[in-house]
Design a protein around this motif. Structure first.
Motif, PDB file in Angstrom:
ATOM      1  N   ALA A   1       1.004  -1.432   0.350  1.00 25.53           N
ATOM      2  CA  ALA A   1      -0.287   0.592   0.129  1.00 25.53           C
ATOM      3  C   ALA A   1       0.964   1.366   0.144  1.00 25.53           C
ATOM      4  O   ALA A   1       0.755   2.122  -0.571  1.00 25.53           O
ATOM      5  N   ALA A   2       1.759   1.466   1.144  1.00 24.26           N
ATOM      6  CA  ALA A   2       2.848   2.277   0.797  1.00 24.26           C
ATOM      7  C   ALA A   2       3.564   2.493  -0.307  1.00 24.26           C
ATOM      8  O   ALA A   2       3.531   3.782  -1.171  1.00 24.26           O
ATOM      9  N   PHE A   3       3.667   1.315  -1.066  1.00 27.63           N
ATOM     10  CA  PHE A   3       4.479   1.692  -2.168  1.00 27.63           C
ATOM     11  C   PHE A   3       3.182   2.069  -3.893  1.00 27.63           C
ATOM     12  O   PHE A   3       3.673   2.650  -4.664  1.00 27.63           O
ATOM     13  N   MET A   4       2.429   2.132  -3.299  1.00 28.46           N
ATOM     14  CA  MET A   4       1.021   2.000  -4.335  1.00 28.46           C
ATOM     15  C   MET A   4       0.986   3.457  -4.058  1.00 28.46           C
ATOM     16  O   MET A   4       0.675   4.545  -5.036  1.00 28.46           O
ATOM     17  N   ILE A   5       0.920   3.982  -3.090  1.00 29.24           N
ATOM     18  CA  ILE A   5       0.742   5.627  -2.599  1.00 29.24           C
ATOM     19  C   ILE A   5       1.881   6.264  -3.085  1.00 29.24           C
ATOM     20  O   ILE A   5       1.679   7.739  -3.853  1.00 29.24           O
ATOM     21  N   VAL A   6       3.244   5.890  -2.787  1.00 34.49           N
ATOM     22  CA  VAL A   6       4.574   6.606  -3.825  1.00 34.49           C
ATOM     23  C   VAL A   6       4.022   6.433  -4.991  1.00 34.49           C
ATOM     24  O   VAL A   6       4.730   7.306  -5.526  1.00 34.49           O
ATOM     25  N   SER A   7       3.883   5.708  -5.743  1.00 39.02           N
ATOM     26  CA  SER A   7       4.293   5.588  -6.959  1.00 39.02           C
ATOM     27  C   SER A   7       3.143   6.669  -7.247  1.00 39.02           C
ATOM     28  O   SER A   7       3.543   7.048  -8.680  1.00 39.02           O
ATOM     29  N   THR A   8       2.026   6.305  -6.885  1.00 41.71           N
ATOM     30  CA  THR A   8       0.004   6.719  -8.005  1.00 41.71           C
ATOM     31  C   THR A   8       1.105   8.715  -7.466  1.00 41.71           C
ATOM     32  O   THR A   8       0.776   9.103  -8.813  1.00 41.71           O
ATOM     33  N   GLN A   9       1.820   9.177  -6.453  1.00 42.17           N
ATOM     34  CA  GLN A   9       1.588  10.625  -5.581  1.00 42.17           C
ATOM     35  C   GLN A   9       2.891  10.728  -7.050  1.00 42.17           C
ATOM     36  O   GLN A   9       3.397  11.463  -7.874  1.00 42.17           O
TER      37      GLN A   9
END
Length: 169
Positions: A30-38
């Protein structure tokens, strides 16, 4: 306890994952997805802003090129109280106007330049989506100043006709 039960328990533990391990993996994903989305959003926005700025620079360049050509052949130049630039020359009068665009406008670009030339002002051109602009005249030099958020930038144009008329005895 017999040997069969112990082996079975040992095998069960070695085959599965603990719930805590799965939660850690889900949180990391989830943290990886949030960072990559940003990062994706930032990259997309930067690309879009870059394209918009490049297009605006092209419009400014085209307007300044035409502005300099008009001023070059002008025998007189004046700025009216409402900010319009009037150029008189062999081809008649040319009027340049820096005006706000009516809504809806492009985001971040609210002004445009308009040019009307000829006997009945039939030769018209306009450049939309530019920063606010003003005109000023000082002898044979005519200035077109763009007022952008990052600061002011000016384009100076010199009238060849006025320059040589002033140098004659």
């Amino acid at each position: 306890m017999n040997l069969f039960t112990m082996t079975r328990r040992g095998q069960a533990r070695s085959r599965g994952f603990v719930l805590m391990e799965l939660l850690v993996v889900v949180v990391l994903l989830a943290a990886f997805m949030i960072v990559s989305t940003q990062l994706f959003v930032l990259a997309t926005r930067a690309h879009r802003d870059s394209i918009r700025r490049t297009e605006q620079i092209g419009r400014v360049d085209a307007a300044v090129r035409r502005f300099r050509a008009d001023v070059w052949g002008a025998s007189a130049a004046s700025v009216t109280p409402d900010g319009d630039l009037h150029l008189s020359g062999a081809d008649g009068e040319t009027v340049w106007r820096a005006a706000p665009l009516p809504p809806p406008v492009m985001r971040g670009a609210e002004f445009g330049l308009e040019r009307a030339a000829g006997a009945r002002q039939a030769d018209r051109a306009s450049w939309k989506g530019l920063p606010a602009a003003t005109f000023s005249v000082a002898g044979p030099v005519v200035m077109l100043t763009f007022h952008a958020a990052a600061g002011e930038e000016s384009a100076a144009a010199v009238s060849d006709v006025m320059l040589h008329a002033g140098s004659r005895p």
